[in-house]
Design a protein around this motif. Structure first.
Motif, PDB file in Angstrom:
ATOM      1  N   THR A 141       0.367  22.827  -3.378  1.00  0.00           N
ATOM      2  CA  THR A 141      -0.219  21.516  -2.819  1.00  0.00           C
ATOM      3  C   THR A 141       0.921  20.840  -1.709  1.00  0.00           C
ATOM      4  O   THR A 141       2.185  20.770  -2.228  1.00  0.00           O
ATOM      5  N   PHE A 142       0.359  20.438  -0.843  1.00  0.00           N
ATOM      6  CA  PHE A 142       1.395  19.644   0.206  1.00  0.00           C
ATOM      7  C   PHE A 142       0.638  18.273   0.514  1.00  0.00           C
ATOM      8  O   PHE A 142      -0.609  17.850   0.153  1.00  0.00           O
ATOM      9  N   THR A 143       1.639  17.163   0.889  1.00  0.00           N
ATOM     10  CA  THR A 143       1.216  16.024   1.403  1.00  0.00           C
ATOM     11  C   THR A 143       1.473  15.851   2.822  1.00  0.00           C
ATOM     12  O   THR A 143       2.289  16.450   3.604  1.00  0.00           O
ATOM     13  N   TRP A 144       0.583  15.206   3.768  1.00  0.00           N
ATOM     14  CA  TRP A 144       0.912  14.904   5.048  1.00  0.00           C
ATOM     15  C   TRP A 144       1.116  13.304   5.212  1.00  0.00           C
ATOM     16  O   TRP A 144       1.038  12.893   6.530  1.00  0.00           O
ATOM     17  N   LEU A 145       1.608  12.517   4.349  1.00  0.00           N
ATOM     18  CA  LEU A 145       2.001  11.136   4.142  1.00  0.00           C
ATOM     19  C   LEU A 145       3.112  10.714   4.984  1.00  0.00           C
ATOM     20  O   LEU A 145       4.096  11.540   4.856  1.00  0.00           O
ATOM     21  N   VAL A 146       2.883   9.774   6.040  1.00  0.00           N
ATOM     22  CA  VAL A 146       4.350   9.474   6.801  1.00  0.00           C
ATOM     23  C   VAL A 146       4.213   7.996   6.478  1.00  0.00           C
ATOM     24  O   VAL A 146       3.462   7.509   5.763  1.00  0.00           O
ATOM     25  N   THR A 147       5.328   7.452   7.112  1.00  0.00           N
ATOM     26  CA  THR A 147       5.479   5.921   6.941  1.00  0.00           C
ATOM     27  C   THR A 147       4.225   5.076   7.310  1.00  0.00           C
ATOM     28  O   THR A 147       3.554   5.516   8.210  1.00  0.00           O
ATOM     29  N   ARG A 148       4.109   4.037   6.758  1.00  0.00           N
ATOM     30  CA  ARG A 148       3.049   2.958   7.149  1.00  0.00           C
ATOM     31  C   ARG A 148       3.214   2.665   8.707  1.00  0.00           C
ATOM     32  O   ARG A 148       2.131   2.832   9.411  1.00  0.00           O
ATOM     33  N   ASN A 149       4.355   2.277   9.159  1.00  0.00           N
ATOM     34  CA  ASN A 149       4.566   2.229  10.518  1.00  0.00           C
ATOM     35  C   ASN A 149       4.119   3.374  11.451  1.00  0.00           C
ATOM     36  O   ASN A 149       3.321   3.020  12.562  1.00  0.00           O
ATOM     37  N   PHE A 176      -5.854   3.697  10.186  1.00  0.00           N
ATOM     38  CA  PHE A 176      -6.078   2.746   8.976  1.00  0.00           C
ATOM     39  C   PHE A 176      -5.005   2.947   7.972  1.00  0.00           C
ATOM     40  O   PHE A 176      -4.643   4.290   7.907  1.00  0.00           O
ATOM     41  N   THR A 177      -4.634   2.195   7.128  1.00  0.00           N
ATOM     42  CA  THR A 177      -3.732   2.166   6.471  1.00  0.00           C
ATOM     43  C   THR A 177      -4.208   1.820   5.003  1.00  0.00           C
ATOM     44  O   THR A 177      -3.804   0.858   4.372  1.00  0.00           O
ATOM     45  N   ASN A 178      -5.221   2.116   4.472  1.00  0.00           N
ATOM     46  CA  ASN A 178      -5.728   1.971   3.246  1.00  0.00           C
ATOM     47  C   ASN A 178      -6.379   3.018   2.348  1.00  0.00           C
ATOM     48  O   ASN A 178      -7.248   2.734   1.702  1.00  0.00           O
ATOM     49  N   ASP A 179      -6.209   4.450   2.842  1.00  0.00           N
ATOM     50  CA  ASP A 179      -6.599   5.329   1.984  1.00  0.00           C
ATOM     51  C   ASP A 179      -5.885   5.532   0.728  1.00  0.00           C
ATOM     52  O   ASP A 179      -4.782   5.222   0.638  1.00  0.00           O
ATOM     53  N   ASN A 180      -6.582   6.349  -0.295  1.00  0.00           N
ATOM     54  CA  ASN A 180      -5.671   6.625  -1.652  1.00  0.00           C
ATOM     55  C   ASN A 180      -5.071   7.813  -1.365  1.00  0.00           C
ATOM     56  O   ASN A 180      -4.899   8.458  -0.394  1.00  0.00           O
ATOM     57  N   ALA A 181      -4.141   8.052  -2.379  1.00  0.00           N
ATOM     58  CA  ALA A 181      -3.248   9.042  -2.612  1.00  0.00           C
ATOM     59  C   ALA A 181      -3.786  10.507  -2.412  1.00  0.00           C
ATOM     60  O   ALA A 181      -3.249  11.313  -1.560  1.00  0.00           O
ATOM     61  N   GLU A 182      -5.112  10.774  -2.923  1.00  0.00           N
ATOM     62  CA  GLU A 182      -5.726  12.114  -2.731  1.00  0.00           C
ATOM     63  C   GLU A 182      -5.748  12.487  -1.301  1.00  0.00           C
ATOM     64  O   GLU A 182      -5.944  13.513  -0.836  1.00  0.00           O
ATOM     65  N   TYR A 183      -5.947  11.329  -0.401  1.00  0.00           N
ATOM     66  CA  TYR A 183      -6.619  11.617   0.868  1.00  0.00           C
ATOM     67  C   TYR A 183      -5.429  12.428   1.585  1.00  0.00           C
ATOM     68  O   TYR A 183      -5.683  13.108   2.596  1.00  0.00           O
ATOM     69  N   PHE A 184      -4.237  12.041   1.256  1.00  0.00           N
ATOM     70  CA  PHE A 184      -3.090  12.510   1.982  1.00  0.00           C
ATOM     71  C   PHE A 184      -2.427  13.894   1.147  1.00  0.00           C
ATOM     72  O   PHE A 184      -1.288  14.454   1.505  1.00  0.00           O
ATOM     73  N   TRP A 194       0.793  -1.366   0.020  1.00  0.00           N
ATOM     74  CA  TRP A 194       0.082  -0.010  -0.049  1.00  0.00           C
ATOM     75  C   TRP A 194       1.047   1.287  -0.162  1.00  0.00           C
ATOM     76  O   TRP A 194       0.587   2.120  -0.767  1.00  0.00           O
ATOM     77  N   HIS A 195       1.693   1.566   0.877  1.00  0.00           N
ATOM     78  CA  HIS A 195       2.501   2.782   0.938  1.00  0.00           C
ATOM     79  C   HIS A 195       3.558   2.882  -0.396  1.00  0.00           C
ATOM     80  O   HIS A 195       3.525   4.045  -0.659  1.00  0.00           O
ATOM     81  N   PRO A 196       4.353   1.827  -0.779  1.00  0.00           N
ATOM     82  CA  PRO A 196       5.180   2.295  -1.948  1.00  0.00           C
ATOM     83  C   PRO A 196       4.148   2.469  -2.998  1.00  0.00           C
ATOM     84  O   PRO A 196       4.651   3.219  -3.931  1.00  0.00           O
ATOM     85  N   ARG A 197       3.077   2.029  -3.209  1.00  0.00           N
ATOM     86  CA  ARG A 197       1.940   2.106  -4.319  1.00  0.00           C
ATOM     87  C   ARG A 197       1.544   3.613  -4.154  1.00  0.00           C
ATOM     88  O   ARG A 197       1.406   4.329  -5.379  1.00  0.00           O
ATOM     89  N   LEU A 198       1.389   4.275  -3.073  1.00  0.00           N
ATOM     90  CA  LEU A 198       0.860   5.606  -2.805  1.00  0.00           C
ATOM     91  C   LEU A 198       2.193   6.576  -3.376  1.00  0.00           C
ATOM     92  O   LEU A 198       1.845   7.364  -4.003  1.00  0.00           O
ATOM     93  N   ILE A 199       3.363   6.028  -2.881  1.00  0.00           N
ATOM     94  CA  ILE A 199       4.568   6.994  -3.196  1.00  0.00           C
ATOM     95  C   ILE A 199       4.544   6.919  -4.770  1.00  0.00           C
ATOM     96  O   ILE A 199       4.884   8.115  -5.338  1.00  0.00           O
ATOM     97  N   ASP A 200       4.437   5.728  -5.408  1.00  0.00           N
ATOM     98  CA  ASP A 200       4.406   5.812  -6.816  1.00  0.00           C
ATOM     99  C   ASP A 200       3.288   6.685  -7.458  1.00  0.00           C
ATOM    100  O   ASP A 200       3.848   7.433  -8.526  1.00  0.00           O
TER     101      ASP A 200
END
Length: 509
Positions: A450-458, A466-474, A381-387
């Motif tokens: 535009t900014f992101t607030w994505l951190v690591t899955r851990n 939850f760790t299943n949101d899409n990229a737009e969520y972040f 999930w997390h690598p896919r969001l990064i991509d």
């Protein structure tokens, strides 16, 4: 009944060493019971039949049963418009306001947006009960009314929420004041467990009617035996009451209200707080596994067996997974409670495995392989969001001075606030949902404003998210005024069903 013991032991090894309680009923009586692991990993305290677990969306079956008692006594009907029951229901959507009924609320067919952005870190629920109706009235209709299934916890905010006559069941965290309560855990990338704050919905917050029940396997055995007994009596006699039972109007509670999978050859529908499937057919539709398997279809349970109607539900919140499968024709039930949000929906896989064993299925699915496959999907999930973020990024754009973005921004309904500020210690731009200290996330420049607030899955797992949101969520997008070029708004597309991102307007700097 043949239990695949070795297979169960292998599945336990994938589930790791958090706790689980499992019970199987046959003809309404306890046939099999077992505990797995610990209610508290640190102290090594084991699970027993009175260990209280969060039940999450298993709550949903109880709420319509309580509503049924009001229908039975004539307070209103299943088809009474909500606006005639709740005078302060004034949703912005005219169709919902005029026509939504208790059945629409409880069967996920109203088409109302299903945003979960009110669920924050450490299981905080970011919207208070005081703001509940304002929050609901602001929800948009995003799919056609009564023409599609869209799972939505917030429909249950409009239902009566009462639980009675159970000694180890309640709707508030720590309601019993005792120590026989399962600690709750998140799961890290290496499959190890980390203690997180237990589910807090129901503690004067939004979300309680759809997720707040806490109970033990001992009480749930009684609850589901009551459902089965009342169902057997009422469906055989055509009556709406069963002597000595609080469960009423079972025909209404269990009958199909909306299709969940219109292309299935076997029934997969939603009733009132329950899903229905006619085996052989896919189960677990309310849990996490179907998305983790996608685009691969969910397995058809009980292949090459006589057909059975299964009435079922899953529950999932940070810190727990749960599942219940009822088989009315045999008075059967498979109940699974766990105290970890695992890397897959372990409660669902255990429930399906035990269901196939209960039904004597010879050609059983390899649930260990399915568990491994869904774990791998969760880790991707997390690598896919990064991509995805990299693919949509516009390179070599400059961010404006961090302080220009700072301010207090609120949505139109004034139910959610986002505080954006520059941290004095490290000069990093950060945001805080509802201005709370444990809702602070660093903002990373993405492109333009535009900014992101994505951190690591851990980090999300440790924070009980939850760790299943899409990229737009972040993503959050700051919008400048066309004339002054000063930031006046922020948009956040926190739900994929919304036609566009929600607008937050700056109130102060």
């Amino acid at each position: 009944m043949d239990y695949p013991i070795l297979l169960i032991e292998r599945l336990k090894s994938i589930y790791e060493d958090a706790g689980a309680a499992i019970a199987i009923l046959h003809h309404g009586r306890l046939l099999h019971f077992e505990n797995i692991g610990f209610r508290d990993l640190k102290s090594g305290l084991p699970v027993n039949d009175e260990t209280i677990f969060p039940c999450a969306s298993l709550t949903k079956a109880v709420v319509p049963a309580v509503v049924a008692s009001y229908v039975e006594e004539g307070s209103f009907t299943w088809d009474t418009p909500v606006k005639d029951i709740l005078q302060n229901f004034h949703t912005r959507d005219a169709t919902l306001h005029q026509h939504m009924t208790p059945v629409d609320c409880l069967s996920h067919r109203a088409g109302m947006q299903s945003s979960l952005y009110w669920l924050g870190s450490d299981n905080n629920v970011l919207i208070s009960n005081q703001n509940s109706m304002n929050f609901i009235n602001d929800l948009q209709r995003v799919v056609p009314f009564r023409n599609g299934y869209l799972y939505n916890n917030l429909g249950y905010e409009l239902a009566v929420h009462v639980l009675t006559k159970m000694t180890r069941t309640g709707t508030r965290a720590y309601f019993d004041g005792g120590d026989n309560v399962a600690k709750t855990y998140g799961t890290l990338d290496d499959a190890s467990n980390v203690a997180i704050t237990p589910m807090l919905s129901g503690d004067n917050t939004v979300g309680g009617p759809g997720s707040a029940m806490r109970s033990c396997i001992k009480d749930l055995i009684k609850l589901y035996a009551s459902f089965l007994a009342a169902g057997k009596h009422q469906l055989a006699t055509g009556e709406t009451k069963t002597p000595g039972s609080p469960i009423q109007q079972v025909a209404s509670l269990w009958s199909s209200k909306i299709s969940m999978d219109p292309i299935s050859f076997h029934e997969t529908t939603y009733a009132l707080g329950w899903a229905r499937v006619q085996t052989p057919g896919p189960m677990g539709a309310i849990g996490l596994n179907p998305d983790l398997l996608s685009p691969k279809p969910a397995p058809y349970v009980a292949r090459e067996q006589p057909s059975h109607l299964v009435i079922y539900h899953q529950g999932s919140m940070p810190g727990n997974l749960a599942a219940v499968n009822l088989l009315p024709a045999t008075g059967g039930a498979i109940i699974v409670l766990t105290n970890s949000l695992a890397l897959n929906d372990a409660a669902d896989w255990l429930g399906q495995l035990y269901s196939e064993a209960y039904l004597g299925v010879r050609k059983r699915h390899d649930y260990v392989a399915l568990a491994k496959e869904t774990v791998q999907s969760a880790l991707e999930w997390h690598p896919r969001l990064i991509d995805e973020l990299k693919a949509g990024q516009i390179r070599d754009t400059q961010a404006r001075k961090a302080s220009e973005n700072a301010g207090i921004l609120v949505n139109e309904a004034r139910t959610m606030m986002i505080k954006v500020f520059v941290d004095d210690q490290d000069s990093i731009l950060k945001l805080s949902f509802q201005g709370m200290d444990n809702e602070i996330f660093p903002l990373t420049h993405y492109h333009h404003d535009t900014f992101t607030w994505l951190v690591t899955r851990n980090k999300f797992a440790r924070r009980g998210r939850f760790t299943n949101d899409n990229a737009e969520y972040f993503k959050v997008n700051f919008l400048p005024d066309p004339k002054s070029n000063k930031i006046e708004h922020l948009t956040w597309w926190h739900n994929k069903w919304l036609p566009k991102a929600e607008m937050f307007s700056k109130e102060s700097t």
